[in-house]
Design an enzyme around this catalytic site. Structure first.
Site, PDB file in Angstrom:
ATOM      1  N   SER A  65       0.794  -1.230   0.000  1.00 15.84           N
ATOM      2  CA  SER A  65       0.000   0.000   0.000  1.00 15.84           C
ATOM      3  C   SER A  65       0.828   1.282   0.000  1.00 15.84           C
ATOM      4  O   SER A  65       0.354   2.314  -0.444  1.00 15.84           O
ATOM      5  CB  SER A  65      -0.970   0.015   1.176  1.00 15.84           C
ATOM      6  OG  SER A  65      -0.296   0.232   2.386  1.00 15.84           O
TER       7      SER A  65
ATOM      8  N   LYS B   2       0.103   4.886   6.725  1.00 14.84           N
ATOM      9  CA  LYS B   2      -0.413   5.619   5.565  1.00 14.84           C
ATOM     10  C   LYS B   2       0.126   7.044   5.570  1.00 14.84           C
ATOM     11  O   LYS B   2       0.656   7.527   6.559  1.00 14.84           O
ATOM     12  CB  LYS B   2      -1.952   5.683   5.594  1.00 14.84           C
ATOM     13  CG  LYS B   2      -2.648   4.342   5.690  1.00 14.84           C
ATOM     14  CD  LYS B   2      -2.456   3.497   4.460  1.00 14.84           C
ATOM     15  CE  LYS B   2      -3.109   2.127   4.664  1.00 14.84           C
ATOM     16  NZ  LYS B   2      -2.624   1.160   3.721  1.00 14.84           N
TER      17      LYS B   2
END
Length: 183
Positions: free
Chosen positions: A42, A90
């Site tokens: 990711s 993230k």
């Protein structure tokens, strides 16, 4: 006889060092910083560019997020809003007051509420992020990634950056301040 005295002194030094080192280490890991292995795709290419063959290990700074000092572009570790047993890493795309153009979220545009962040993975097709679960509470942030510390070939400081196509459209709070500024 001299051997016995040496052994006792060595043992006492070890025990006293141990009882000092353990609390100091626990305090540092609890309050200042800790390390985490980054798994998955990711955050590619920023983290784990080689995939699972050589996962990055990052230093996460807890101190900088204690007073919610998080800015756009920071890479942060947060408790997953969908699975509180899991931490995810993230990039911060938007802070409170920002208007974000989403990528597949139920609303095309979102204003990030007070006390929240909009976080996304750098590899959009392989990321479970705010586009799936919405804005994230600042209280879920555990640390800000400051350095890649493993593998040695990737040792580097992590600088905040937001991809140009993911910048917020507008910060509502800042726009209101500019509109009513009496200067």
């Amino acid at each position: 006889m001299a051997q016995t005295g040496f052994g006792r002194r060595y043992f006492k030094a070890f025990v006293s060092g141990f009882f000092v080192a353990v609390p100091v280490t626990v305090t540092v890991l609890d309050r200042l910083a800790y390390v985490a292995r980054v798994e998955g795709a990711s955050m590619q290419p920023s983290l784990n560019p080689d995939g699972e063959s050589s996962p990055d290990v990052v230093l996460l700074n807890r101190w900088s997020v204690r007073n919610y000092h998080v800015q756009r572009g920071d890479i942060v570790s947060v408790l997953s809003p969908k699975n509180p047993q899991q931490k995810i890493i993230k990039r911060v795309i938007g802070i409170e007051g920002d208007f974000i153009k989403t990528l597949g979220y139920k609303n095309r545009y979102v204003r990030v509420p007070d006390g929240h962040l909009w976080i996304e993975g750098d590899h959009h097709g392989h990321s479970f992020d705010s586009n799936a679960f919405g804005p994230v509470s600042l209280g879920l942030v555990h640390g800000r990634a400051s350095h890649i510390i493993w593998p040695p070939s990737r040792w580097q400081r992590i600088e905040p950056s937001v991809p140009p196509d993911r910048r917020p459209l507008l910060n509502w709070d800042r726009a209101a301040e500019d509109k009513y500024d009496d200067d």
